[in-house]
Design a protein around this motif. Structure first.
Motif, PDB file in Angstrom:
ATOM      1  N   THR A 136       0.839  -1.209   0.000  1.00 52.92           N
ATOM      2  CA  THR A 136       0.000   0.000   0.000  1.00 52.92           C
ATOM      3  C   THR A 136       0.872   1.256   0.000  1.00 52.92           C
ATOM      4  O   THR A 136       0.422   2.333   0.377  1.00 52.92           O
ATOM      5  CB  THR A 136      -0.899   0.038   1.254  1.00 52.92           C
ATOM      6  N   PHE A 137       2.111   1.082  -0.447  1.00 53.84           N
ATOM      7  CA  PHE A 137       3.098   2.158  -0.327  1.00 53.84           C
ATOM      8  C   PHE A 137       2.629   3.456  -0.988  1.00 53.84           C
ATOM      9  O   PHE A 137       2.876   4.550  -0.476  1.00 53.84           O
ATOM     10  CB  PHE A 137       4.403   1.692  -0.964  1.00 53.84           C
ATOM     11  N   SER A 138       1.957   3.323  -2.108  1.00 52.71           N
ATOM     12  CA  SER A 138       1.583   4.529  -2.871  1.00 52.71           C
ATOM     13  C   SER A 138       0.142   4.942  -2.636  1.00 52.71           C
ATOM     14  O   SER A 138      -0.314   5.931  -3.203  1.00 52.71           O
ATOM     15  CB  SER A 138       1.788   4.264  -4.371  1.00 52.71           C
ATOM     16  N   ASP A 139      -0.579   4.194  -1.831  1.00 52.01           N
ATOM     17  CA  ASP A 139      -2.023   4.421  -1.755  1.00 52.01           C
ATOM     18  C   ASP A 139      -2.416   5.603  -0.900  1.00 52.01           C
ATOM     19  O   ASP A 139      -3.507   6.144  -1.055  1.00 52.01           O
ATOM     20  CB  ASP A 139      -2.722   3.157  -1.231  1.00 52.01           C
ATOM     21  N   PHE A 140      -1.573   5.988   0.047  1.00 49.72           N
ATOM     22  CA  PHE A 140      -1.998   7.010   0.999  1.00 49.72           C
ATOM     23  C   PHE A 140      -1.164   8.280   0.924  1.00 49.72           C
ATOM     24  O   PHE A 140      -1.376   9.199   1.697  1.00 49.72           O
ATOM     25  CB  PHE A 140      -1.956   6.445   2.422  1.00 49.72           C
TER      26      PHE A 140
END
Lengths: 258, 258, 258
Positions: free
Chosen positions: C246-250
């Motif tokens: 989820t590195f780029s999701d938030f």
């Protein structure tokens, strides 16, 4: 037990000949062994120090003492026996059993080819020193042994002095008694059972689905082995019909025992 | 070792450049870290605090102290480095390495796109502060890097100052060096080995079958990483030819070293 | 947190109605429970003693005390409730909840067939005694409940007094919300969400890929359950966008909250 539920199948009591749980310790620390026994102690009957892990774990003496204090017998995995045999050092192996005051030993040929007469001779000799468990089945997924031969091997090993015979599965549950997918070779198991009394066999069954399969076939008090330390409590609930997988299997039988 | 077996392959001694085991701690408690070291201490060469778990574990200072007292180097997973880079806070990352007295750091680009010149520049700068491990390979299973490029990346990173380069696999062993099934990309590995000395590479190999594959190819003293804490002892037995999987692989070689 | 990274999504604080982590204890020792809480305590909101494991674990009283001292609510798995119901001993079950001073209870019908009116009546009665979680979904992989029925069941159970409804997955994550492969029944989940507020649901999601799927769909503060004790820290990093998955999701969302 902590409270009463009612209609729970009868479980055998220690020292068990049947309904036996063999757990596999593949390198627990002293404190982890204590933790394991503090919850699973009542349900585990014997502990195997997996394959040759006893050679490299620095805490071997202390851990043996911990199991001894809890009255849980311990034995070295069969691969250790084979490591000595392949090096032509059987006498050294016997000395090591004495050095560590082992009361059980496993004789197996899962990683080496050995004439079966010779395997039985090792069983015979060790049976004068310790209680012997012997294992049938190869660790090589490509070596399929037909059922009639499993039966002949098991019979000969019991005659040679094995207390119980173990059906091979490895830590993964994907060889010997099982296909590479983990599925039980059910025809093999059922054919073995026509000739060998179930209480003389320990079925290695590390996967939950495998444990469930044997419990449905043979009841709460089947002998199962290669159980991971943190799966002994879950296994006990499956034996008692208190997990979804066997929830309905023992209600009538249990009611009848009331 | 606890007893003598004989014909055991030679293992390198600490501090190891080869035959190196990197374990992954993804959130052990203090006591669990102590337990881990009490059995695996002699066999583990370095511990990675997986990805950014060090950010959320409340016991970070104490755990670092436990590893320090046991002389086991520790480093933060590369994803933590990337989390600072993507926020344009490289200097803050360097300060955190200092604050925690880290002596190793990982530079990776598994979760972000970064020009390779820039990655090498980070390696160069960090190499003045700590010992750098750099990682090649994406965490995205769909990003397949061809072998010639793996080689070029590894060479450039070593020239920039990496002590060792790590082949990506993640905790699961299903990306980078491996297909999604866990199968080794054997052609990739063999091509890399034509150009990069094996002792400069740490192969992430969390699954047993992967560890066995590398040990069969490169011998007992291959560098392996992402080993779960409770798999360090089992791995050591595989390196020594004392588990079924490599039982026959080292007997002759070991005999020759006697 | 141990250091500042910046642009981290906001997480709800205890006592959480949303962003809730339910962990499954299937037989931890006292010391293991302490170890678990020493690292995961800030991130775990409630602990389930899986199915009927509380019946066989010898350390039940002490372990409940350990969780109580840490202010972590505990409840017995729904299978225990069902074991009493199938034996027609509901009153005994209520007495056991009192005996152990339980403040939460689960009502489920995953292993037995029960008219839904009756299930709701149990919820109603227990809601006068404790906070009730009720579970929808069968433990039998062959019993597929269509989405409209999941919605109707969940609505009725909330009206009967359930604090939150749980979507079934078992320890394995291979039934109920998921196909036998572990893949999410995404159509089912999305249809449920058109009718039931997400904060009223706890999604059992033991596998990492399942946790990632729900966090990508519903954000950091989705309620997730059946998390293994040693996966609570990894889960927290996924919620925070600090693991590759989820590195780029938030990053953007987090930047906006600054």
């Amino acid at each position: 037990m902590n409270y009463e539920i009612g209609q729970i199948p009868n479980r055998t009591q220690k020292p068990r000949q049947n309904g036996f749980t063999m757990a596999m310790d593949k390198g627990l620390s002293n404190r982890e062994a204590e933790d394991f026994l503090s919850v699973a102690g009542p349900y585990v009957d014997i502990v195997k120090l997996g394959w040759a892990t006893s050679y490299v774990t620095p805490n071997l003496d202390q851990k043996l003492e911990i199991y001894r204090a809890a009255n849980i017998p311990v034995y070295f995995g069969g691969t250790l026996f084979e490591a000595f045999i392949v090096r032509n050092r059987f006498d050294d192996y016997r000395r090591i059993l004495d050095k560590y005051k082992m009361q059980y030993a496993e004789v197996s040929d899962g990683s080496i080819d050995m004439p079966h007469d010779q395997k039985c001779e090792y069983i015979r000799q060790l049976a004068g020193q310790v209680t012997v468990l012997s294992e049938v089945g190869s660790k090589d997924a490509d070596k399929i042994i037909p059922p009639y031969k499993w039966i002949a091997l098991m019979k000969a090993e019991m005659e040679a002095g094995s207390w119980k015979v173990i059906g091979e599965a490895r830590e993964g549950g994907n060889v010997g008694l099982f296909r590479s997918t983990g599925e039980v070779r059910s025809g093999l198991v059922e054919e073995i059972l026509t000739q060998i009394p179930s209480e003389r066999i320990i079925w290695e069954a590390p996967q939950k689905s495998q444990q469930v399969w044997f419990i449905k076939l043979l009841g709460s008090n089947v002998n199962l082995g290669n159980i991971a330390p943190n799966e002994v409590i879950p296994l006990e609930t499956i034996r008692l019909g208190l997990r979804g997988d066997t929830f309905s299997d023992f209600l009538d039988a249990a009611a009848e025992t009331k």
